[in-house]
Motif scaffolding. Structure first.
Motif, mmCIF file in Angstrom:
data_model
loop_
_atom_site.group_PDB
_atom_site.id
_atom_site.type_symbol
_atom_site.label_atom_id
_atom_site.label_comp_id
_atom_site.label_asym_id
_atom_site.label_seq_id
_atom_site.Cartn_x
_atom_site.Cartn_y
_atom_site.Cartn_z
ATOM 1 N N CYS A 113 0.835 -1.209 0.000
ATOM 2 C CA CYS A 113 0.000 0.000 0.000
ATOM 3 C C CYS A 113 0.867 1.256 0.000
ATOM 4 O O CYS A 113 0.569 2.224 -0.704
ATOM 5 C CB CYS A 113 -0.916 -0.002 1.218
ATOM 6 S SG CYS A 113 -2.162 -1.296 1.159
ATOM 7 N N HIS B 287 -2.907 -4.402 -7.613
ATOM 8 C CA HIS B 287 -3.065 -4.076 -6.188
ATOM 9 C C HIS B 287 -4.405 -3.388 -5.959
ATOM 10 O O HIS B 287 -5.129 -3.721 -5.019
ATOM 11 C CB HIS B 287 -1.928 -3.176 -5.718
ATOM 12 C CG HIS B 287 -2.045 -2.791 -4.278
ATOM 13 N ND1 HIS B 287 -1.500 -3.550 -3.265
ATOM 14 C CD2 HIS B 287 -2.684 -1.759 -3.672
ATOM 15 C CE1 HIS B 287 -1.788 -2.978 -2.099
ATOM 16 N NE2 HIS B 287 -2.511 -1.888 -2.323
ATOM 17 N N CYS C 79 -7.290 -4.362 -3.260
ATOM 18 C CA CYS C 79 -7.202 -3.582 -2.018
ATOM 19 C C CYS C 79 -8.248 -2.479 -2.043
ATOM 20 O O CYS C 79 -8.113 -1.509 -2.801
ATOM 21 C CB CYS C 79 -5.788 -3.006 -1.865
ATOM 22 S SG CYS C 79 -5.615 -1.972 -0.399
ATOM 23 N N CYS D 136 -6.972 1.213 -0.849
ATOM 24 C CA CYS D 136 -6.264 2.020 -1.826
ATOM 25 C C CYS D 136 -7.224 2.495 -2.913
ATOM 26 O O CYS D 136 -7.106 3.629 -3.394
ATOM 27 C CB CYS D 136 -5.111 1.227 -2.431
ATOM 28 S SG CYS D 136 -3.711 1.063 -1.313
HETATM 29 ZN ZN LIG Z 1 -3.440 -1.059 -0.718
#
Ligand SMILES: [Zn+2]
Length: 156
Positions: free
Chosen positions: A3, A27, A31, A34
């Motif tokens: 992150c 990612h 996630c 984020c």
């Molecule tokens: Zn992240």
């Protein structure tokens, strides 16, 4: 990808300066934190794009010029007016206190020092002589400076 790594690049991506790389896209897909952050940044950037700087009033320049002319036309401040300012008065009081304190401190200092009889010609006696006549030597240096300046004027 972590992150922290993607967050360093987020402002650029949100502003459209660069596209997310394949690793960053991966990612973001996995996630939610984020992804939310990037979305929030994008909406902030969009808001900033919409924001328009307000125009100053058309009379601003005219009024400013008039004020400047008024201030320039005013007579300069007299000494008495400066003394009425409390900050200056306080500063002068402190300066006087320090001055008086230094005066008494120096007086006590000189009083407390006992003269040592050093044998003439020794380094200690030379230093004592220099110390005693310090003011006279300073004046001599001033006179030297004056002579040099006269020479400069006499021989252009
Ligand atoms: Zn992240």
């Amino acid at each position: 990808m972590k992150c922290d790594e993607i967050r360093e690049r987020m402002p650029d991506v949100a502003a459209g300066f660069s596209e997310p790389t394949a690793a960053e896209s991966n990612h973001l897909a996995g996630c939610s934190t984020c992804t939310e952050q990037l979305q929030a940044m994008r909406s902030t950037m969009a808001l900033l794009d919409e924001w328009q700087v307000p125009e100053p009033s058309p009379y601003f320049d005219v009024r400013l010029q008039a004020r400047l002319r008024e201030e320039i036309a005013k007579p300069p401040l007299g000494w008495a007016r400066w003394f009425r300012r409390p900050v200056l008065a306080a500063a002068l009081t402190v300066a006087m206190g320090v001055g008086v304190g230094l005066f008494f401190a120096r007086g006590n200092y000189n009083h407390g020092v006992e003269a040592v009889d050093a044998p003439p010609g020794s380094a200690v006696s030379d230093l004592q002589t220099l110390d005693k006549n310090h003011e006279m030597y300073s004046d001599f240096e001033l006179l030297d400076d004056l002579d040099v300046q006269q020479d400069v004027v006499a021989n252009p």
